[in-house]
Design a protein around this motif. Structure first.
Motif, PDB file in Angstrom:
ATOM      1  N   MET A  92      10.341  -5.975  15.371  1.00 23.51           N
ATOM      2  CA  MET A  92      10.736  -6.891  16.437  1.00 23.51           C
ATOM      3  C   MET A  92      12.234  -6.766  16.700  1.00 23.51           C
ATOM      4  N   ARG A  93      12.612  -6.785  17.982  1.00 19.58           N
ATOM      5  CA  ARG A  93      14.024  -6.723  18.346  1.00 19.58           C
ATOM      6  C   ARG A  93      14.626  -8.128  18.335  1.00 19.58           C
ATOM      7  N   LEU A  94      15.834  -8.226  17.825  1.00 21.46           N
ATOM      8  CA  LEU A  94      16.531  -9.504  17.719  1.00 21.46           C
ATOM      9  C   LEU A  94      17.933  -9.340  18.299  1.00 21.46           C
ATOM     10  N   LEU A  95      18.346 -10.287  19.129  1.00 19.11           N
ATOM     11  CA  LEU A  95      19.685 -10.268  19.713  1.00 19.11           C
ATOM     12  C   LEU A  95      20.586 -11.197  18.911  1.00 19.11           C
ATOM     13  N   LEU A  96      21.597 -10.624  18.268  1.00 18.14           N
ATOM     14  CA  LEU A  96      22.549 -11.387  17.465  1.00 18.14           C
ATOM     15  C   LEU A  96      23.849 -11.539  18.252  1.00 18.14           C
ATOM     16  N   VAL A  97      24.204 -12.774  18.585  1.00 19.78           N
ATOM     17  CA  VAL A  97      25.421 -13.051  19.348  1.00 19.78           C
ATOM     18  C   VAL A  97      26.435 -13.643  18.382  1.00 19.78           C
ATOM     19  N   GLU A  98      27.400 -12.823  17.959  1.00 18.42           N
ATOM     20  CA  GLU A  98      28.362 -13.206  16.917  1.00 18.42           C
ATOM     21  C   GLU A  98      29.654 -12.442  17.149  1.00 18.42           C
ATOM     22  N   ASP A  99      30.779 -13.163  17.235  1.00 20.06           N
ATOM     23  CA  ASP A  99      32.056 -12.503  17.530  1.00 20.06           C
ATOM     24  C   ASP A  99      32.721 -11.891  16.302  1.00 20.06           C
ATOM     25  N   ASP A 100      32.319 -12.318  15.116  1.00 11.52           N
ATOM     26  CA  ASP A 100      32.905 -11.794  13.880  1.00 11.52           C
ATOM     27  C   ASP A 100      32.110 -10.565  13.427  1.00 11.52           C
ATOM     28  N   ASP A 101      32.733  -9.383  13.498  1.00  8.70           N
ATOM     29  CA  ASP A 101      32.033  -8.151  13.151  1.00  8.70           C
ATOM     30  C   ASP A 101      31.597  -8.109  11.688  1.00  8.70           C
ATOM     31  N   HIS A 102      32.395  -8.690  10.791  1.00  8.26           N
ATOM     32  CA  HIS A 102      32.041  -8.675   9.371  1.00  8.26           C
ATOM     33  C   HIS A 102      30.802  -9.533   9.118  1.00  8.26           C
ATOM     34  N   VAL A 103      30.776 -10.710   9.728  1.00  8.99           N
ATOM     35  CA  VAL A 103      29.603 -11.585   9.593  1.00  8.99           C
ATOM     36  C   VAL A 103      28.377 -10.914  10.205  1.00  8.99           C
ATOM     37  N   VAL A 137      16.777 -14.878  19.797  1.00 13.29           N
ATOM     38  CA  VAL A 137      18.230 -14.755  19.930  1.00 13.29           C
ATOM     39  C   VAL A 137      18.889 -15.659  18.898  1.00 13.29           C
ATOM     40  N   LEU A 138      19.784 -15.081  18.085  1.00 13.96           N
ATOM     41  CA  LEU A 138      20.619 -15.878  17.181  1.00 13.96           C
ATOM     42  C   LEU A 138      21.969 -16.041  17.857  1.00 13.96           C
ATOM     43  N   LEU A 139      22.326 -17.268  18.192  1.00  8.95           N
ATOM     44  CA  LEU A 139      23.499 -17.526  19.026  1.00  8.95           C
ATOM     45  C   LEU A 139      24.556 -18.336  18.287  1.00  8.95           C
ATOM     46  N   ASP A 140      25.710 -17.703  18.029  1.00  9.51           N
ATOM     47  CA  ASP A 140      26.851 -18.419  17.475  1.00  9.51           C
ATOM     48  C   ASP A 140      27.532 -19.192  18.609  1.00  9.51           C
ATOM     49  N   LEU A 141      27.957 -20.411  18.350  1.00 14.41           N
ATOM     50  CA  LEU A 141      28.551 -21.220  19.420  1.00 14.41           C
ATOM     51  C   LEU A 141      30.026 -20.941  19.628  1.00 14.41           C
ATOM     52  N   GLY A 142      30.714 -20.404  18.613  1.00 11.00           N
ATOM     53  CA  GLY A 142      32.155 -20.177  18.724  1.00 11.00           C
ATOM     54  C   GLY A 142      32.472 -18.806  19.284  1.00 11.00           C
ATOM     55  N   LEU A 143      32.187 -18.582  20.554  1.00  5.47           N
ATOM     56  CA  LEU A 143      32.401 -17.281  21.180  1.00  5.47           C
ATOM     57  C   LEU A 143      33.759 -17.225  21.872  1.00  5.47           C
ATOM     58  N   PRO A 144      34.356 -16.037  22.009  1.00  9.16           N
ATOM     59  CA  PRO A 144      35.708 -15.937  22.552  1.00  9.16           C
ATOM     60  C   PRO A 144      35.813 -16.116  24.062  1.00  9.16           C
ATOM     61  N   ASP A 145      34.734 -15.840  24.807  1.00 12.80           N
ATOM     62  CA  ASP A 145      34.839 -15.859  26.268  1.00 12.80           C
ATOM     63  C   ASP A 145      34.177 -17.057  26.924  1.00 12.80           C
ATOM     64  N   GLN A 146      33.128 -17.599  26.288  1.00 10.33           N
ATOM     65  CA  GLN A 146      32.402 -18.732  26.863  1.00 10.33           C
ATOM     66  C   GLN A 146      31.973 -19.659  25.738  1.00 10.33           C
ATOM     67  N   ASP A 147      31.744 -20.909  26.103  1.00 11.31           N
ATOM     68  CA  ASP A 147      31.204 -21.847  25.122  1.00 11.31           C
ATOM     69  C   ASP A 147      29.745 -21.484  24.850  1.00 11.31           C
ATOM     70  N   GLY A 148      29.377 -21.524  23.578  1.00 11.15           N
ATOM     71  CA  GLY A 148      28.023 -21.157  23.209  1.00 11.15           C
ATOM     72  C   GLY A 148      26.955 -21.995  23.879  1.00 11.15           C
TER      73      GLY A 148
END
Length: 261
Positions: free
Chosen positions: A1-12, A54-65
Motif C-alpha cells: 500500500m502507498r502512504l503519503l508522509l507529510v513531514e518537514d523534518d528529513d531525519h524524522v 496520509v500521515l500529516l504533520d501540522l507544523g509545516l513550513p509553508d502552510q498550516d497543517g
C-alpha cells in the motif's frame, strides 16, 4: 500500500519511513503542504495516485497543517491521520472537524501508530449500501465453510464493491466466502478463511500478530499465538502455495503476491 508522509523534518521522515517500509508500506515523502497537495493531483493520464492513507504533520513550513487537511479532504477521500505535538483537546477537536480520520500526539509509540493506520484503512469507504444480509447460522460445529454463510470476514468494509480478490492463481470471493486455486474450490474453515481474507485485503502489508488475533479471534489472549501459527501452516498446505503467506520475524505476517510468469 502507498502512504503519503507529510513531514518537514528529513531525519524524522527517514526514520519513520524505514519503520513503515518494514511493515509493507511504500512511502512517498512530501516536505511541505504544497508538495503534499501536488502528490494528490491526477497524473498526465488523469489518474490520481492511490494512497491508502496520509500521515500529516501540522507544523509545516509553508502552510498550516489544518489548512492542508481541509484541502486534502476536498480533493480526495483518502484517510488522513494528523501527527503533531499539539496535545490540547481543542486542537484535536479542530483537526477532526476538518476531516481528519485520527489524531496522534508526539511522541508516539510506532506500534500504536501502525495499529491506527490499519484501523483507519479498515473503516467503511463511501459507496453503495451493503448487499443482502447473510443467511442464518446452520448450527454446524466443525467450523467448515459448508451450510449457510456467516457473512463477510472481519475487516471487510460494508458495501465494499471489491468483493472478489484475485491473487495469482487464487480467487477469493469475500461475500460468498469461497476460495479457488486454478479453478478448483479449496475448503477452508471459517477462521482460515477470515485469516486469508484479512491478509488479502492489503497484499504486501505486514499485519502484526496482535492485530490478526484481535481481528480474527476477537481476543487479546496471548495463548492464541500458537493457534495463529497452526492456521497459517494449514492455509499454506491447503492452498498449495507455501510462499503465499510470509512470516515477518518479530512482527507478524503478510500476503505476498506471486511474481508474474
Amino acid at each position: 500500500m502507498r502512504l503519503l508522509l507529510v513531514e518537514d523534518d528529513d531525519h524524522v521522515a527517514a526514520a519513520l519511513s524505514a519503520v513503515l517500509a518494514k511493515h509493507g508500506f511504500k512511502v512517498k515523502h512530501a516536505r511541505n503542504g504544497e508538495e503534499a497537495l501536488q502528490a494528490l493531483l491526477p497524473d498526465e493520464h488523469g489518474a490520481t495516485p492511490p494512497f491508502g492513507v496520509v500521515l500529516l504533520d501540522l507544523g509545516l513550513p509553508d502552510q498550516d497543517g489544518y489548512e492542508v487537511c481541509g484541502k486534502i479532504r476536498k480533493r480526495a477521500a483518502t484517510p488522513v491521520i494528523m501527527v503533531t505535538a499539539r496535545a490540547d483537546v481543542r486542537s484535536r477537536i479542530h483537526g477532526l472537524n476538518l476531516g481528519a480520520d485520527d489524531y496522534v500526539v508526539k511522541p508516539y509509540d510506532t506500534g500504536e501508530l501502525i495499529a491506527r493506520i490499519h484501523a483507519v484503512i479498515r473503516r467503511p469507504k463511501p459507496g453503495p449500501p451493503p448487499g443482502p444480509p447473510s443467511g442464518s447460522q446452520n448450527g454446524s460445529q466443525n467450523g467448515s465453510q459448508t451450510g449457510s454463510q456467516p457473512g463477510p470476514p472481519p475487516g471487510l468494509p460494508p458495501g465494499d464493491d471489491e468483493s472478489v480478490v484475485l491473487i495469482g492463481r487464487m480467487r477469493i470471493e469475500l461475500l460468498t466466502r469461497r476460495v479457488g486455486v486454478d479453478g478448483a474450490d479449496v475448503q477452508l474453515t471459517r477462521k482460515e478463511f477470515d485469516l486469508l481474507a484479512l491478509l488479502a485485503q492489503w497484499p504486501g502489508v505486514v499485519f502484526r500478530r496482535e492485530q490478526i488475533i484481535s481481528e480474527v479471534w476477537r481476543t487479546s489472549w496471548e495463548g492464541t499465538g500458537r493457534t495463529l501459527e497452526v492456521h497459517v501452516a494449514s492455509l499454506r498446505s491447503k492452498l498449495g502455495m507455501p510462499a503465499l503467506i510470509e512470516t515477518v520475524r518479530g512482527v507478524g505476517y503478510r500476503l505476498v503476491e506471486p511474481a508474474a510468469r
